[in-house]
Scaffold this motif. Structure first.
Motif, short mmCIF file in Angstrom:
data_model
loop_
_atom_site.label_atom_id
_atom_site.label_comp_id
_atom_site.label_asym_id
_atom_site.label_seq_id
_atom_site.Cartn_x
_atom_site.Cartn_y
_atom_site.Cartn_z
N PRO A 22 19.95 -11.15 29.28
CA PRO A 22 18.59 -11.19 28.97
C PRO A 22 17.21 -10.88 29.78
N TYR A 23 17.50 -11.40 30.67
CA TYR A 23 16.50 -11.59 32.04
C TYR A 23 16.57 -10.26 32.84
N VAL A 24 17.88 -9.69 32.76
CA VAL A 24 17.94 -8.33 33.50
C VAL A 24 17.59 -7.41 32.57
N GLN A 25 17.63 -7.48 31.18
CA GLN A 25 17.26 -6.33 30.23
C GLN A 25 15.51 -6.37 30.34
N THR A 151 40.74 2.91 32.36
CA THR A 151 39.72 3.50 31.35
C THR A 151 38.37 3.69 31.81
N VAL A 152 37.78 2.57 32.37
CA VAL A 152 36.23 2.47 32.62
C VAL A 152 36.12 3.32 33.67
N ASP A 153 34.95 3.55 33.88
CA ASP A 153 34.39 4.54 35.20
C ASP A 153 34.04 3.74 36.30
N GLN A 154 33.90 2.39 36.15
CA GLN A 154 33.58 1.43 37.30
C GLN A 154 33.89 0.17 37.03
N LEU A 155 34.73 -0.67 37.94
CA LEU A 155 34.95 -1.85 37.66
C LEU A 155 33.70 -2.83 38.80
N LEU A 156 33.49 -3.79 38.21
CA LEU A 156 32.48 -4.69 39.10
C LEU A 156 33.15 -6.06 38.72
N ILE A 176 36.56 -1.63 43.36
CA ILE A 176 36.02 -2.75 42.56
C ILE A 176 34.86 -3.04 43.38
N GLY A 177 33.47 -3.12 42.87
CA GLY A 177 32.49 -3.57 43.30
C GLY A 177 32.13 -4.89 43.20
N VAL A 178 31.32 -5.74 43.85
CA VAL A 178 30.95 -7.02 43.95
C VAL A 178 29.34 -7.31 43.87
N ILE A 362 18.93 -6.85 40.11
CA ILE A 362 18.23 -5.68 39.63
C ILE A 362 18.56 -4.52 40.73
N HIS A 363 18.07 -5.02 41.96
CA HIS A 363 18.34 -3.73 43.08
C HIS A 363 19.83 -3.15 43.00
N GLN A 364 20.68 -4.23 43.15
CA GLN A 364 22.28 -3.90 43.03
C GLN A 364 22.64 -2.85 42.03
N MET A 365 22.23 -3.36 40.44
CA MET A 365 22.54 -2.75 39.63
C MET A 365 21.99 -1.43 39.45
N LYS A 366 20.51 -1.37 39.69
CA LYS A 366 19.87 0.01 39.69
C LYS A 366 20.57 0.85 40.56
N SER A 367 20.98 0.58 41.90
CA SER A 367 21.89 1.38 42.73
C SER A 367 23.02 2.08 41.82
N VAL A 368 23.73 1.17 41.24
CA VAL A 368 24.83 1.54 40.55
C VAL A 368 24.62 2.57 39.44
N TYR A 369 23.51 2.15 38.71
CA TYR A 369 23.30 2.91 37.60
C TYR A 369 22.76 4.34 37.88
N ASP A 370 22.08 4.51 38.90
CA ASP A 370 21.64 5.54 39.56
C ASP A 370 22.42 6.80 39.75
N THR A 371 23.85 6.36 40.19
CA THR A 371 24.75 7.03 40.43
C THR A 371 25.32 7.96 39.19
N TYR A 372 24.79 7.29 37.84
CA TYR A 372 25.11 7.94 36.85
C TYR A 372 23.89 8.64 36.12
N ARG A 373 23.03 8.84 36.63
CA ARG A 373 21.71 9.77 36.21
C ARG A 373 22.38 11.07 35.89
N LYS A 374 22.04 11.73 34.90
CA LYS A 374 22.24 13.21 34.66
C LYS A 374 21.26 14.06 35.37
#
Length: 374
Positions: A22-25, A151-156, A176-178, A362-374
């Motif tokens: 919830p705090y990440v969101q 099955t999934v695109d990325q395991l963390l 697998i990312g950490v 947040i910084h690490q998640m953003k870096s991962v999420y950004d790789t999936y931007r269309k």
């Protein structure tokens, strides 16, 4: 970017995931990202009926075992609930439970799905005496890791030690990312105080995997050695009656307080002196970071994510699993030397702020999420 955080438990349930997502969101929303949470309500039972099939193994060879049958029915229920409730598309789905990840990829095959493996359900069941090591339920649950990889695109996952554990069950562990869990510092308000009698606290589910029987035996020895203390146990679980009985038998019931479940223990924690939890296994151990941010001295077992958080003698103390005497000596050291206890607590707090801040996550998640931007 529109992201769905797919949980298993509702966010008000206890646990590291529930306390973080919830705090990440909130933080991503403040940065202008669209982010929602989704979970299966506890009241949903036996609603799903669709056939279940996996790509990498035949789960039906394990059918008939209670843990397997419950897992598959919960998978079906998650499918039913997801179809009922989700009416929009997302740019990315970040799942925090294997069932959530597998269901989301099944229902939204064109959407990238990330999966953070937060804990080992099979290890917990073994330690809690629910399944046998090497038995069919164990084999089924460990087969899920390979299914996730396929099955999934990325395991963390949340610690390097847990990544190493998973590596035995996947084909390419290097992928697998950490990303260790992170915590919003504003939730924690260290409170300078002086307790005439040392106050120990632990926060966990009361189950065998947490090693609380070892803690009670260590405290009994500490009392026999002439030391005063109060032990505060926050949490609930199947082992509570057995632990209360053991506290009576060990003659430390007067020194021990069983609180039951508490929604926000971090509001309570700063008034104590030592956080102690002798877990028999721990993928990360979020509560250690939370206790550190409350400026408590840390005592834990040399396992999993705990040993990644605690450097023995620098920011806490580590003891072997199931060693009540070693745990007693560690607690005695902190009882006898308040200055040492203070220094360990401050070092733990500084490391937690540096390594386990929500900003870092947040910084690490953003870096991962950004790789999936269309």
């Amino acid at each position: 970017m529109n992201i769905l955080q797919a949980l298993f438990f509702p966010p008000e349930q206890p646990g590291g995931v529930s306390s973080m997502v919830p705090y990440v969101q909130e933080r991503f929303q403040r940065m202008g990202w669209e982010m929602e949470m989704f979970s299966l309500p506890k009241r949903i039972r036996n609603k799903g009926s669709e056939e279940v099939g996996f790509e990498t193994f035949d789960w039906k060879v394990y059918a008939g075992h209670p843990v397997v049958d419950k897992y598959i029915q919960t998978y079906k229920d998650y499918v039913w609930w997801t179809k009922l409730r989700i009416r929009k598309s997302y740019d990315l789905i970040h799942a925090h439970h294997p069932i959530a990840a597998l269901v989301m990829k099944k229902l939204f095959p064109d959407t990238p799905v990330l999966m953070t493996v937060h804990s080992s359900y099979e290890r917990e069941l073994i330690l809690n005496g629910k399944i046998a090591s090497g038995g069919p339920e164990h084999s089924f649950l460990t087969s899920i890791y390979r299914e996730l990889e396929s099955t999934v695109d990325q395991l963390l996952t949340v610690s390097h030690s847990f990544k190493q554990y998973i590596s035995d069950y996947v084909q390419d562990a290097e992928r697998i990312g950490v990303i260790p869990n992170g915590f919003d510092e504003k939730r924690f308000r260290p409170m300078p105080h002086e307790n005439a009698v040392p106050q120990f606290i632990t926060v966990c589910r009361l189950v065998p995997a947490k090693g609380l029987d070892t803690l009670l035996r260590a405290c009994a020895e500490l009392k026999q050695r002439g030391h005063s203390f109060v032990l505060h146990l926050i949490g609930d679980g199947d082992s509570r009656p057995e632990l209360e009985k053991l506290a009576v038998e060990l003659n430390i019931y007067e020194e021990t307080i069983f609180y039951g479940y508490m929604l926000h223990p971090e509001e309570f924690m700063p008034f104590f002196d030592v956080f102690v939890l002798p877990s028999r296994a721990e993928s990360f151990g979020s509560v250690f970071a939370e206790a550190a941010l409350c400026w408590l001295a840390l005592v834990g077992t040399d396992v999993g994510g705990i040993s990644e958080q605690i450097e023995h003698g620098v920011n806490g103390l580590l003891v072997p699993v199931d060693d009540a005497h070693a745990l007693c000596l560690a607690l005695e050291k902190l009882v006898l030397d308040p200055s040492y206890r203070y220094n360990l607590a401050r070092a733990a707090g500084e490391k937690a702020k540096r390594m386990y801040s929500l900003n870092r996550v947040i910084h690490q998640m953003k870096s991962v999420y950004d790789t999936y931007r269309k």
